[in-house]
Design a protein around this motif. Structure first.
Motif, PDB file in Angstrom:
ATOM      1  N   GLN A  84     -39.577 -19.587  25.356  1.00 49.38           N
ATOM      2  CA  GLN A  84     -39.217 -20.918  24.871  1.00 49.38           C
ATOM      3  C   GLN A  84     -38.028 -21.492  25.640  1.00 49.38           C
ATOM      4  O   GLN A  84     -38.049 -22.673  26.044  1.00 49.38           O
ATOM      5  CB  GLN A  84     -38.875 -20.852  23.376  1.00 49.38           C
ATOM      6  CG  GLN A  84     -40.060 -20.683  22.464  1.00 49.38           C
ATOM      7  CD  GLN A  84     -39.705 -20.721  20.997  1.00 49.38           C
ATOM      8  OE1 GLN A  84     -40.501 -20.373  20.128  1.00 49.38           O
ATOM      9  NE2 GLN A  84     -38.492 -21.157  20.685  1.00 49.38           N
ATOM     10  N   TYR A  85     -36.993 -20.690  25.857  1.00 51.63           N
ATOM     11  CA  TYR A  85     -35.812 -21.196  26.561  1.00 51.63           C
ATOM     12  C   TYR A  85     -36.068 -21.351  28.050  1.00 51.63           C
ATOM     13  O   TYR A  85     -35.484 -22.240  28.696  1.00 51.63           O
ATOM     14  CB  TYR A  85     -34.602 -20.297  26.293  1.00 51.63           C
ATOM     15  CG  TYR A  85     -33.877 -20.713  25.042  1.00 51.63           C
ATOM     16  CD1 TYR A  85     -32.822 -21.615  25.082  1.00 51.63           C
ATOM     17  CD2 TYR A  85     -34.287 -20.242  23.800  1.00 51.63           C
ATOM     18  CE1 TYR A  85     -32.172 -22.027  23.926  1.00 51.63           C
ATOM     19  CE2 TYR A  85     -33.644 -20.650  22.640  1.00 51.63           C
ATOM     20  CZ  TYR A  85     -32.596 -21.548  22.707  1.00 51.63           C
ATOM     21  OH  TYR A  85     -31.961 -21.973  21.564  1.00 51.63           O
ATOM     22  N   TRP A 118     -31.650 -33.219  11.784  1.00 51.01           N
ATOM     23  CA  TRP A 118     -32.542 -32.118  11.424  1.00 51.01           C
ATOM     24  C   TRP A 118     -34.009 -32.499  11.521  1.00 51.01           C
ATOM     25  O   TRP A 118     -34.874 -31.630  11.702  1.00 51.01           O
ATOM     26  CB  TRP A 118     -32.204 -31.588  10.026  1.00 51.01           C
ATOM     27  CG  TRP A 118     -32.380 -32.563   8.894  1.00 51.01           C
ATOM     28  CD1 TRP A 118     -31.466 -33.423   8.390  1.00 51.01           C
ATOM     29  CD2 TRP A 118     -33.562 -32.744   8.102  1.00 51.01           C
ATOM     30  NE1 TRP A 118     -31.981 -34.146   7.338  1.00 51.01           N
ATOM     31  CE2 TRP A 118     -33.269 -33.734   7.133  1.00 51.01           C
ATOM     32  CE3 TRP A 118     -34.831 -32.180   8.106  1.00 51.01           C
ATOM     33  CZ2 TRP A 118     -34.215 -34.160   6.185  1.00 51.01           C
ATOM     34  CZ3 TRP A 118     -35.767 -32.592   7.158  1.00 51.01           C
ATOM     35  CH2 TRP A 118     -35.457 -33.576   6.220  1.00 51.01           C
ATOM     36  N   HIS A 119     -34.329 -33.778  11.412  1.00 53.52           N
ATOM     37  CA  HIS A 119     -35.731 -34.198  11.536  1.00 53.52           C
ATOM     38  C   HIS A 119     -36.301 -33.857  12.919  1.00 53.52           C
ATOM     39  O   HIS A 119     -37.493 -33.573  13.046  1.00 53.52           O
ATOM     40  CB  HIS A 119     -35.861 -35.706  11.283  1.00 53.52           C
ATOM     41  CG  HIS A 119     -35.546 -36.114   9.872  1.00 53.52           C
ATOM     42  ND1 HIS A 119     -34.262 -36.466   9.485  1.00 53.52           N
ATOM     43  CD2 HIS A 119     -36.329 -36.207   8.767  1.00 53.52           C
ATOM     44  CE1 HIS A 119     -34.276 -36.796   8.200  1.00 53.52           C
ATOM     45  NE2 HIS A 119     -35.510 -36.636   7.741  1.00 53.52           N
ATOM     46  N   GLU A 120     -35.453 -33.878  13.949  1.00 56.29           N
ATOM     47  CA  GLU A 120     -35.929 -33.556  15.298  1.00 56.29           C
ATOM     48  C   GLU A 120     -36.392 -32.103  15.406  1.00 56.29           C
ATOM     49  O   GLU A 120     -37.284 -31.785  16.201  1.00 56.29           O
ATOM     50  CB  GLU A 120     -34.824 -33.809  16.322  1.00 56.29           C
ATOM     51  CG  GLU A 120     -34.424 -35.263  16.481  1.00 56.29           C
ATOM     52  CD  GLU A 120     -33.387 -35.435  17.570  1.00 56.29           C
ATOM     53  OE1 GLU A 120     -33.554 -34.831  18.647  1.00 56.29           O
ATOM     54  OE2 GLU A 120     -32.390 -36.144  17.337  1.00 56.29           O
ATOM     55  N   MET A 121     -35.774 -31.226  14.623  1.00 55.60           N
ATOM     56  CA  MET A 121     -36.146 -29.813  14.697  1.00 55.60           C
ATOM     57  C   MET A 121     -37.513 -29.549  14.087  1.00 55.60           C
ATOM     58  O   MET A 121     -38.091 -28.471  14.287  1.00 55.60           O
ATOM     59  CB  MET A 121     -35.101 -28.955  13.981  1.00 55.60           C
ATOM     60  CG  MET A 121     -33.707 -29.074  14.558  1.00 55.60           C
ATOM     61  SD  MET A 121     -32.568 -27.930  13.753  1.00 55.60           S
ATOM     62  CE  MET A 121     -31.035 -28.830  13.923  1.00 55.60           C
ATOM     63  N   SER A 140     -40.469 -30.948  20.526  1.00 56.31           N
ATOM     64  CA  SER A 140     -39.152 -31.411  20.947  1.00 56.31           C
ATOM     65  C   SER A 140     -38.317 -30.267  21.492  1.00 56.31           C
ATOM     66  O   SER A 140     -38.520 -29.095  21.155  1.00 56.31           O
ATOM     67  CB  SER A 140     -38.420 -32.059  19.770  1.00 56.31           C
ATOM     68  OG  SER A 140     -38.088 -31.082  18.794  1.00 56.31           O
ATOM     69  N   THR A 141     -37.321 -30.610  22.306  1.00 55.20           N
ATOM     70  CA  THR A 141     -36.377 -29.614  22.810  1.00 55.20           C
ATOM     71  C   THR A 141     -35.577 -29.015  21.671  1.00 55.20           C
ATOM     72  O   THR A 141     -35.268 -27.817  21.666  1.00 55.20           O
ATOM     73  CB  THR A 141     -35.421 -30.260  23.831  1.00 55.20           C
ATOM     74  OG1 THR A 141     -36.183 -30.826  24.896  1.00 55.20           O
ATOM     75  CG2 THR A 141     -34.453 -29.230  24.392  1.00 55.20           C
ATOM     76  N   SER A 180     -29.904 -25.306  23.901  1.00 58.25           N
ATOM     77  CA  SER A 180     -29.911 -26.123  25.117  1.00 58.25           C
ATOM     78  C   SER A 180     -29.796 -27.601  24.774  1.00 58.25           C
ATOM     79  O   SER A 180     -29.089 -28.356  25.461  1.00 58.25           O
ATOM     80  CB  SER A 180     -31.199 -25.867  25.908  1.00 58.25           C
ATOM     81  OG  SER A 180     -31.342 -24.496  26.216  1.00 58.25           O
ATOM     82  N   ALA A 181     -30.475 -28.014  23.702  1.00 60.11           N
ATOM     83  CA  ALA A 181     -30.408 -29.411  23.283  1.00 60.11           C
ATOM     84  C   ALA A 181     -28.986 -29.791  22.880  1.00 60.11           C
ATOM     85  O   ALA A 181     -28.498 -30.877  23.211  1.00 60.11           O
ATOM     86  CB  ALA A 181     -31.372 -29.651  22.125  1.00 60.11           C
TER      87      ALA A 181
END
Length: 470
Positions: free
Chosen positions: A97-98, A242-245, A250-251, A258-259
């Motif tokens: 993943q990374y 937190w919605h992005e996670m 998404s990164t 990293s994000a």
């Protein structure tokens, strides 16, 4: 602490947020720490009373040998040969993943090849006499600390409290079943991230004053790591919505550290920290397979597992079959985990964590809690330099925590049946034990042998007999 905090927090923060459905995910880290603490006290008493090498299979052998011969230690090794490499598989998934952050153009097929190649490289590196494990562990610890410190520092130099502490409405509804499903999922992720607090118990033969050192090592490491995890979780939530996670593409979901670095200190800093995290992931797989390959070897040498696992390489003196088996299961676990789960709601890491924890629960976690009580009753004369605080309350609380994880496993991974798979694996282990016992002519096909001497529980007036060594 080095064993506990590897790649785990860098890949499970989004999973914890998804489990709870918001920034109240901090509850999961605290609950996981509480379970680790009470279960750690079980390890502390057993490890202090029986401080030799072997860990769980030694405790299970001592407790259950009078009822079931060598069945329980055999089953522990059998299950360890699945859950240990599955833990390593999660490290390989995290590595891939990374790496995807540095090489965003990688296809899934290329990622699979990278992950499988990583397992092969680690196995080849271990195909030799390893004389510098302490240095390797120290380097891994230093790289991990630098990575964690960089992410935490980046978070709190650009921290937005309202983003971190704005919990959604009805975030905690104790009367709602969905909350407890999320809590069980978060508890599973949390205890996975704390795994390693029992490392001192496996080194009992080499620890000075284990009755004093072991409880402190366990408690201090759990409290210290909990502090690190809470700082990370809250800090990340103060930088990234937190919605992005929750977006699997998404990164923030795939490589959250990293994000964070990219948004705070820029792409260059993010690339550097990502490389450090890749080193941490590689080192965790390396040391995990190194230690894991010794579990069946130690058991075979003690006469509680297949003899073939007790053989060493003629030149380099490492356990060949143990290393090959653990490496193969790690590769299979990584590949199957990547392809068996295509649902955004149940990513590969979640499925692997559910599978490995359910396999652990029956023969290690719950059986070891029972073993503590059995030994207190059967062997009251056993020297116990450390006795569990508030016994039996921590044992009961630990059992409840493990049962919650086990009972909710199928609901947290619908369609993957981790409970059924764990039961099938234990049943297969019972079949393997019967074949092994018949070949070795031990119980139930021969007389029982006791590590602490003959069973005189039904003949109290007979004189002591010589100790029998397995």
């Amino acid at each position: 602490m080095s064993q506990m905090c590897g790649i785990g927090p860098f890949v499970t923060i989004p999973l914890m947020v998804a489990a709870f459905g918001g920034p109240q995910a901090v509850i999961g880290w605290i609950a996981g720490a509480v379970l680790a603490l009470v279960d750690g006290l079980v390890w502390a008493e057993l490890g202090a009373a029986l401080p030799g090498s072997g860990g769980s299979y030694r405790y299970l052998r001592e407790a259950f040998q009078h009822r079931s011969g060598r069945l329980m230690p055999f089953l522990f090794v059998w299950t360890a040969m699945l859950f240990i490499p599955l833990i390593m598989s999660t490290g390989v998934v995290g590595f891939v993943q990374y790496l995807g952050y540095l090489l965003p153009g990688m296809t899934q097929g290329q990622s699979d090849l990278v992950g499988l190649a990583l397992v092969v490289v680690v196995t080849l590196l271990l195909w030799r006499r390893v004389e510098s494990v302490a240095r390797i562990t120290t380097v891994m610890w230093a790289v991990m600390i630098v990575s964690v410190a960089a992410v935490i520092l980046a978070c709190y130099t650009h921290f937005t409290p309202s983003r971190a502490f704005s919990w959604p409405a009805h975030a905690i509804q104790l009367t709602h079943g969905q909350f407890w499903i999320g809590f069980a999922a978060g508890l599973t992720i949390g205890i996975y991230d704390y795994l390693g607090y029992n490392t001192a118990a496996y080194l009992g033969a080499e620890v000075k004053d284990p009755g004093r050192v072991m409880p402190r090592a366990i408690v201090y490491s759990i409290v210290g790591i909990m502090g690190i995890y809470l700082l990370l979780q809250i800090g990340v939530l103060g930088v990234i919505d937190w919605h992005e996670m929750l977006d699997p593409g998404s990164t923030a979901s795939q490589s959250v550290a990293s994000a964070v670095l990219e948004r705070t200190w820029g792409r260059g800093a993010a690339d550097v920290v990502t490389v450090l995290i890749l080193i941490t992931a590689f080192a965790s797989v390396f040391t995990g397979l190194l230690g894991g390959s010794r579990v069946p070897y130690d058991a075979a040498r003690d006469g509680v597992f297949f003899r073939a696992y007790g053989r060493l390489h003629a030149k380099h003196r490492f356990p060949v079959l143990g290393l090959l088996t653990m490496g193969a299961v790690t590769a299979v676990g990584f590949y199957v985990g990547r392809h068996v789960s295509t649902s955004a709601a149940h990513p590969p890491l979640t499925v692997l964590i559910d599978l490995l924890t359910t396999v652990m629960v029956l023969v290690q976690a719950l059986a070891q809690i029972v073993a503590l009580t059995v030994l207190r009753r059967r062997r009251p004369e056993l020297e116990r330099p450390y006795r569990m605080w508030l016994y039996p309350a921590p044992s009961i609380l630990a059992a409840v925590g493990w049962l919650v994880i086990y009972g909710y496993a199928d609901r947290n991974s619908p369609g993957f049946h981790p409970i059924e798979w764990s039961l099938a694996w234990v049943a297969a282990g019972c079949g393997a034990f019967l074949l092994w016992a018949k070949f070795e002519r031990t119980w139930p096909f021969g007389p029982k042998e006791f590590a602490d001497g003959p069973d005189l529980s039904d003949q109290p007036d007979q004189p002591d007999q010589p100790e029998l060594t397995l």
